[in-house]
Design a protein around this motif. Structure first.
Motif, PDB file in Angstrom:
ATOM      1  N   ALA A  18       0.818  -1.214   0.000  1.00 42.47           N
ATOM      2  CA  ALA A  18       0.000   0.000   0.000  1.00 42.47           C
ATOM      3  C   ALA A  18       0.853   1.266   0.000  1.00 42.47           C
ATOM      4  CB  ALA A  18      -0.908  -0.004   1.221  1.00 42.47           C
ATOM      5  N   GLU A  19       2.176   1.131  -0.128  1.00 45.64           N
ATOM      6  CA  GLU A  19       3.065   2.284  -0.036  1.00 45.64           C
ATOM      7  C   GLU A  19       2.725   3.357  -1.085  1.00 45.64           C
ATOM      8  OE1 GLU A  19       7.816   3.326  -0.281  1.00 45.64           O
ATOM      9  OE2 GLU A  19       7.190   1.269   0.011  1.00 45.64           O
ATOM     10  N   GLU A  20       2.481   2.947  -2.329  1.00 48.43           N
ATOM     11  CA  GLU A  20       2.183   3.915  -3.387  1.00 48.43           C
ATOM     12  C   GLU A  20       0.894   4.684  -3.087  1.00 48.43           C
ATOM     13  OE1 GLU A  20       1.200   3.987  -8.124  1.00 48.43           O
ATOM     14  OE2 GLU A  20       2.500   2.391  -7.377  1.00 48.43           O
ATOM     15  N   ALA A  21      -0.122   3.991  -2.611  1.00 46.20           N
ATOM     16  CA  ALA A  21      -1.398   4.658  -2.304  1.00 46.20           C
ATOM     17  C   ALA A  21      -1.237   5.625  -1.135  1.00 46.20           C
ATOM     18  CB  ALA A  21      -2.464   3.612  -1.987  1.00 46.20           C
ATOM     19  N   VAL A  22      -0.452   5.263  -0.138  1.00 47.69           N
ATOM     20  CA  VAL A  22      -0.224   6.124   1.022  1.00 47.69           C
ATOM     21  C   VAL A  22       0.516   7.392   0.591  1.00 47.69           C
ATOM     22  CG1 VAL A  22       1.006   6.305   3.234  1.00 47.69           C
ATOM     23  CG2 VAL A  22      -0.283   4.237   2.696  1.00 47.69           C
ATOM     24  N   ILE A  23       1.554   7.212  -0.247  1.00 42.88           N
ATOM     25  CA  ILE A  23       2.332   8.367  -0.718  1.00 42.88           C
ATOM     26  C   ILE A  23       1.451   9.289  -1.573  1.00 42.88           C
ATOM     27  CG2 ILE A  23       4.242   9.061  -2.221  1.00 42.88           C
ATOM     28  CD1 ILE A  23       5.722   6.554  -1.233  1.00 42.88           C
ATOM     29  N   ARG A  24       0.666   8.697  -2.467  1.00 44.81           N
ATOM     30  CA  ARG A  24      -0.230   9.488  -3.311  1.00 44.81           C
ATOM     31  C   ARG A  24      -1.222  10.283  -2.463  1.00 44.81           C
ATOM     32  NH1 ARG A  24      -2.328   5.688  -6.639  1.00 44.81           N
ATOM     33  NH2 ARG A  24      -0.563   5.838  -8.017  1.00 44.81           N
ATOM     34  N   ALA A  25      -1.812   9.659  -1.450  1.00 45.56           N
ATOM     35  CA  ALA A  25      -2.772  10.348  -0.582  1.00 45.56           C
ATOM     36  C   ALA A  25      -2.083  11.475   0.192  1.00 45.56           C
ATOM     37  CB  ALA A  25      -3.414   9.359   0.382  1.00 45.56           C
ATOM     38  N   PHE A  26      -0.855  11.215   0.660  1.00 46.06           N
ATOM     39  CA  PHE A  26      -0.106  12.243   1.383  1.00 46.06           C
ATOM     40  C   PHE A  26       0.171  13.445   0.477  1.00 46.06           C
ATOM     41  CE2 PHE A  26       4.116  14.063   2.230  1.00 46.06           C
ATOM     42  CZ  PHE A  26       3.868  14.654   3.453  1.00 46.06           C
ATOM     43  N   LEU A  27       0.626  13.177  -0.744  1.00 45.95           N
ATOM     44  CA  LEU A  27       0.930  14.263  -1.665  1.00 45.95           C
ATOM     45  C   LEU A  27      -0.326  15.057  -2.041  1.00 45.95           C
ATOM     46  CD1 LEU A  27       3.571  12.578  -4.006  1.00 45.95           C
ATOM     47  CD2 LEU A  27       3.971  14.255  -2.195  1.00 45.95           C
ATOM     48  N   GLU A  28      -1.442  14.368  -2.180  1.00 41.79           N
ATOM     49  CA  GLU A  28      -2.691  15.062  -2.518  1.00 41.79           C
ATOM     50  C   GLU A  28      -3.132  15.977  -1.376  1.00 41.79           C
ATOM     51  OE1 GLU A  28      -7.237  13.912  -3.584  1.00 41.79           O
ATOM     52  OE2 GLU A  28      -5.645  12.712  -4.500  1.00 41.79           O
ATOM     53  N   ARG A  29      -3.062  15.488  -0.149  1.00 39.18           N
ATOM     54  CA  ARG A  29      -3.427  16.319   0.999  1.00 39.18           C
ATOM     55  C   ARG A  29      -2.487  17.511   1.133  1.00 39.18           C
ATOM     56  NH1 ARG A  29      -3.747  11.309   3.497  1.00 39.18           N
ATOM     57  NH2 ARG A  29      -1.822  11.729   4.622  1.00 39.18           N
ATOM     58  N   THR A  30      -1.198  17.282   0.917  1.00 34.70           N
ATOM     59  CA  THR A  30      -0.223  18.362   1.007  1.00 34.70           C
ATOM     60  C   THR A  30      -0.491  19.417  -0.072  1.00 34.70           C
ATOM     61  OG1 THR A  30       1.412  16.789   1.835  1.00 34.70           O
ATOM     62  CG2 THR A  30       2.240  18.897   1.038  1.00 34.70           C
ATOM     63  N   GLY A  31      -0.772  18.971  -1.306  1.00 32.04           N
ATOM     64  CA  GLY A  31      -1.077  19.907  -2.393  1.00 32.04           C
ATOM     65  C   GLY A  31      -2.323  20.727  -2.090  1.00 32.04           C
ATOM     66  N   GLN A  32      -3.339  20.109  -1.509  1.00 35.27           N
ATOM     67  CA  GLN A  32      -4.556  20.831  -1.159  1.00 35.27           C
ATOM     68  C   GLN A  32      -4.297  21.879  -0.084  1.00 35.27           C
ATOM     69  OE1 GLN A  32      -7.230  17.673  -0.093  1.00 35.27           O
ATOM     70  NE2 GLN A  32      -7.802  17.246  -2.223  1.00 35.27           N
ATOM     71  N   GLN A  33      -3.439  21.542   0.882  1.00 38.18           N
ATOM     72  CA  GLN A  33      -3.108  22.507   1.934  1.00 38.18           C
ATOM     73  C   GLN A  33      -2.332  23.693   1.357  1.00 38.18           C
ATOM     74  OE1 GLN A  33      -1.028  20.335   4.946  1.00 38.18           O
ATOM     75  NE2 GLN A  33      -2.878  19.319   5.724  1.00 38.18           N
ATOM     76  N   ILE A  34      -1.416  23.401   0.434  1.00 42.01           N
ATOM     77  CA  ILE A  34      -0.649  24.482  -0.197  1.00 42.01           C
ATOM     78  C   ILE A  34      -1.596  25.389  -0.985  1.00 42.01           C
ATOM     79  CG2 ILE A  34       1.070  24.995  -1.985  1.00 42.01           C
ATOM     80  CD1 ILE A  34       2.582  22.480  -1.007  1.00 42.01           C
ATOM     81  N   ASP A  35      -2.500  24.780  -1.747  1.00 38.00           N
ATOM     82  CA  ASP A  35      -3.468  25.567  -2.518  1.00 38.00           C
ATOM     83  C   ASP A  35      -4.322  26.438  -1.606  1.00 38.00           C
ATOM     84  OD1 ASP A  35      -2.535  24.485  -4.876  1.00 38.00           O
ATOM     85  OD2 ASP A  35      -4.163  23.007  -5.061  1.00 38.00           O
ATOM     86  N   ARG A  36      -4.763  25.895  -0.492  1.00 35.91           N
ATOM     87  CA  ARG A  36      -5.584  26.654   0.454  1.00 35.91           C
ATOM     88  C   ARG A  36      -4.815  27.837   1.009  1.00 35.91           C
ATOM     89  NH1 ARG A  36      -5.559  26.707   5.656  1.00 35.91           N
ATOM     90  NH2 ARG A  36      -4.381  24.786   5.846  1.00 35.91           N
ATOM     91  N   ARG A  37      -3.548  27.629   1.367  1.00 36.08           N
ATOM     92  CA  ARG A  37      -2.732  28.720   1.911  1.00 36.08           C
ATOM     93  C   ARG A  37      -2.475  29.809   0.865  1.00 36.08           C
ATOM     94  NH1 ARG A  37       1.800  25.325   5.313  1.00 36.08           N
ATOM     95  NH2 ARG A  37       0.382  24.572   6.930  1.00 36.08           N
ATOM     96  N   VAL A  38      -2.209  29.395  -0.359  1.00 29.99           N
ATOM     97  CA  VAL A  38      -1.992  30.377  -1.425  1.00 29.99           C
ATOM     98  C   VAL A  38      -3.263  31.191  -1.657  1.00 29.99           C
ATOM     99  CG1 VAL A  38      -1.570  30.630  -3.911  1.00 29.99           C
ATOM    100  CG2 VAL A  38      -0.130  29.111  -2.559  1.00 29.99           C
ATOM    101  N   ASP A  39      -4.414  30.518  -1.692  1.00 25.14           N
ATOM    102  CA  ASP A  39      -5.677  31.228  -1.880  1.00 25.14           C
ATOM    103  C   ASP A  39      -5.930  32.226  -0.750  1.00 25.14           C
ATOM    104  OD1 ASP A  39      -6.133  29.879  -4.235  1.00 25.14           O
ATOM    105  OD2 ASP A  39      -7.486  28.384  -3.340  1.00 25.14           O
ATOM    106  N   GLU A  40      -5.607  31.840   0.497  1.00 27.10           N
ATOM    107  CA  GLU A  40      -5.773  32.749   1.629  1.00 27.10           C
ATOM    108  C   GLU A  40      -4.879  33.977   1.474  1.00 27.10           C
ATOM    109  OE1 GLU A  40      -4.939  30.523   5.140  1.00 27.10           O
ATOM    110  OE2 GLU A  40      -6.848  29.455   5.104  1.00 27.10           O
ATOM    111  N   ARG A  41      -3.631  33.755   1.084  1.00 32.82           N
ATOM    112  CA  ARG A  41      -2.697  34.881   0.926  1.00 32.82           C
ATOM    113  C   ARG A  41      -3.115  35.781  -0.224  1.00 32.82           C
ATOM    114  NH1 ARG A  41       2.948  31.718   1.957  1.00 32.82           N
ATOM    115  NH2 ARG A  41       2.665  31.502   4.193  1.00 32.82           N
TER     116      ARG A  41
END
Length: 116
Positions: A18-41
């Motif tokens: 399940a390593e690939e799925a875990v990494i993909r989910a982590f990267l997706e959550r991280t990308g969403q957080q970055i997008d949210r922070r950029v939108d706030e700024r």
């Protein structure tokens, strides 16, 4: 940091399959957080004013436009040699001279009318 620790714990618990799925989910959550922070700024930043439209240069007070005078002088300067050339031609010399000077006068009159 909790997100990274949770992803590592999930990878250990689920195993290498399940390593690939875990990494993909982590990267997706991280990308969403970055997008949210950029939108706030971007929401806090004031939009830049539109660029100013350049204004044409204006004549200073008391300054006069001499272009009509310069055109008249250039016309005379061009008319003299053209008259000399016309006098050397065979045939209707007078008609050529009249056409040359009428053309130069017409150019000056049209320029003067467009300036008003």
């Amino acid at each position: 940091m909790d997100d990274v620790a949770g992803s590592i714990a999930a990878r250990k618990a689920l195993g290498p399959d399940a390593e690939e799925a875990v990494i993909r989910a982590f990267l997706e959550r991280t990308g969403q957080q970055i997008d949210r922070r950029v939108d706030e700024r971007l929401g806090r930043v004031q939009p830049a004013p539109p660029p100013a439209v350049p204004q044409p240069p204006q004549q200073p007070h008391g300054s006069t436009d001499h272009t009509a005078f310069v055109l008249a002088i250039v016309s005379i300067g061009a008319g003299i040699p053209l008259t000399g050339i016309a006098t050397q031609l065979q045939g209707s010399t007078l008609i050529g001279i009249v056409l040359i000077w009428a053309g130069l006068v017409l150019i000056n009159v049209v320029y003067g009318m467009r300036r008003r």
